[in-house]
Design a protein around this motif. Structure first.
Motif: not given
Length: 135
Positions: A71, A91-92, A95-96, A98-99
């Protein structure tokens, strides 16, 4: 046009191509990291109280750090308008992931809870036998 003359190369096109290649390589690294670290979700996490034990969850933390570094790399890439959607998509995806890691961290696997439950039942059974004098 003669063969001796080189075609003019547009610097903006070259730069866009370079940035697109950089985005593709970053996404490929992300996909490889995902494949290499699937075991993280199958490995029970070790807690001390409510906190993750850093020394016993190294793979989890290393994977999280790899994703955060990706990131940061993407944050450092300034792209033209035509590549912003591609960058945003990557990026999404990161991030997904990481979630998912956060969700896994907050709710340990059911197998881990099941093991604790069975251990408590066994302890209660042994205590019952001991208090009744059968043990």
């Amino acid at each position: 046009m003669s063969l001796g003359k080189a075609a003019a190369i547009d610097p903006a096109t070259v730069e866009k191509s370079r940035l697109l290649q950089q985005l593709r390589k970053t996404r490929e690294r992300f996909i490889n990291y995902q494949k290499e670290n699937r075991f993280v979700y199958k490995t029970p996490l070790v807690f001390t109280g409510k906190e993750l034990e850093p020394q016993k969850n190294k793979a989890f933390y290393q994977y999280e750090q790899l994703l955060l570094k990706l990131l940061l790399e993407l944050d450092g890439i300034t792209v033209p308008e035509s590549l912003r959607e591609k960058r945003k998509q990557i990026v999404t995806e990161i991030q997904d992931e990481l979630h998912l890691l956060d969700k896994y961290k907050l709710s340990p696997p059911k197998e881990q809870n099941w093991t604790v439950f069975l251990l408590l039942v066994l302890i209660a059974f042994v205590l019952a036998l001991y208090s009744s004098g059968l043990l």
